[in-house]
Design a protein around this motif. Sequence first.
Motif, PDB file in Angstrom:
ATOM      1  N   CYS A  86       0.827  -1.159  -0.027  1.00  0.00           N
ATOM      2  CA  CYS A  86      -0.053   0.178  -0.091  1.00  0.00           C
ATOM      3  C   CYS A  86       0.873   1.206   0.006  1.00  0.00           C
ATOM      4  CB  CYS A  86      -1.013  -0.119   1.293  1.00  0.00           C
ATOM      5  SG  CYS A  86      -2.098  -1.182   1.037  1.00  0.00           S
ATOM      6  N   ILE A  89       2.269   1.634  -3.444  1.00  0.00           N
ATOM      7  CA  ILE A  89       1.397   2.039  -4.376  1.00  0.00           C
ATOM      8  C   ILE A  89       1.084   3.533  -4.399  1.00  0.00           C
ATOM      9  CG2 ILE A  89      -1.208   1.981  -5.036  1.00  0.00           C
ATOM     10  CD1 ILE A  89      -0.696  -1.134  -4.776  1.00  0.00           C
ATOM     11  N   GLY A  90       0.841   3.913  -2.971  1.00  0.00           N
ATOM     12  CA  GLY A  90       0.646   5.397  -2.711  1.00  0.00           C
ATOM     13  C   GLY A  90       1.822   6.372  -3.234  1.00  0.00           C
ATOM     14  N   PHE A  92       4.099   5.693  -5.461  1.00  0.00           N
ATOM     15  CA  PHE A  92       4.173   5.677  -6.887  1.00  0.00           C
ATOM     16  C   PHE A  92       3.017   6.536  -7.690  1.00  0.00           C
ATOM     17  CE2 PHE A  92       3.193   3.584 -10.757  1.00  0.00           C
ATOM     18  CZ  PHE A  92       4.449   3.928 -11.580  1.00  0.00           C
ATOM     19  N   THR A  93       1.866   6.512  -6.978  1.00  0.00           N
ATOM     20  CA  THR A  93       0.456   7.162  -7.506  1.00  0.00           C
ATOM     21  C   THR A  93       0.943   8.685  -7.222  1.00  0.00           C
ATOM     22  OG1 THR A  93      -0.730   5.348  -6.994  1.00  0.00           O
ATOM     23  CG2 THR A  93      -1.999   7.495  -7.282  1.00  0.00           C
ATOM     24  N   TYR A  94       1.314   9.070  -6.225  1.00  0.00           N
ATOM     25  CA  TYR A  94       1.518  10.351  -5.756  1.00  0.00           C
ATOM     26  C   TYR A  94       2.666  11.076  -6.616  1.00  0.00           C
ATOM     27  CZ  TYR A  94       3.164  14.528  -3.385  1.00  0.00           C
ATOM     28  OH  TYR A  94       3.427  15.902  -2.907  1.00  0.00           O
ATOM     29  N   THR A  96       3.538  10.069  -9.637  1.00  0.00           N
ATOM     30  CA  THR A  96       3.059  10.198 -11.198  1.00  0.00           C
ATOM     31  C   THR A  96       2.024  11.439 -11.448  1.00  0.00           C
ATOM     32  OG1 THR A  96       1.482   8.350 -10.891  1.00  0.00           O
ATOM     33  CG2 THR A  96       3.552   7.793 -11.751  1.00  0.00           C
ATOM     34  N   VAL A  97       1.256  11.561 -10.123  1.00  0.00           N
ATOM     35  CA  VAL A  97       0.190  12.441 -10.223  1.00  0.00           C
ATOM     36  C   VAL A  97       0.802  13.858 -10.547  1.00  0.00           C
ATOM     37  CG1 VAL A  97      -1.719  13.381  -9.384  1.00  0.00           C
ATOM     38  CG2 VAL A  97      -1.668  11.033  -9.539  1.00  0.00           C
ATOM     39  N   SER A 101       7.653  12.039 -11.829  1.00  0.00           N
ATOM     40  CA  SER A 101       7.595  10.733 -12.546  1.00  0.00           C
ATOM     41  C   SER A 101       9.068   9.941 -11.830  1.00  0.00           C
ATOM     42  CB  SER A 101       7.395  10.441 -13.964  1.00  0.00           C
ATOM     43  OG  SER A 101       7.338   9.182 -14.316  1.00  0.00           O
TER      44      SER A 101
END
Length: 130
Positions: A86, A89-90, A92-94, A96-97, A101
């Motif tokens: 988790c 994923i958090g 990585f998502t943060y 890229t958003v 990157s």
Amino acid sequence: MNTCNKLPLFLHNEMNEKEIIEFNAHILTCKECAENVEIFHTISAQKQKKNLPANVIYGIFDKTTRKKPFWNFLRAVEFGFAAAACLFIGVFTYSTVNGNSLSYFDTDASYEQIASIDANLDGYEQIYLS
């Protein structure tokens, strides 16, 4: 039905009032049923007196049940892996958003700029490695 066969019904209070009166009359004449009723009531009274405190019962239960420490460890490890996944994923998502990157190929530079950077690096390698 034989009156002696009604003994279990009497002992477990499963008779109506008429049957109870008849069975009480039967007990006066049948020594075997009277003895069985007396034994049952004695055992029931002793059983009610011998109830153990809850902490003693749980202590005995803990000592006699089979514990599975490996499964408890495995559950903890599974929770750790789930938490790490988790978190990954958090992050990585943060990243890229927000445009930060982690990808090597995500750049605004043109091919010519990248080629010139590579050429400069090659020149530095020759100077410092020779």
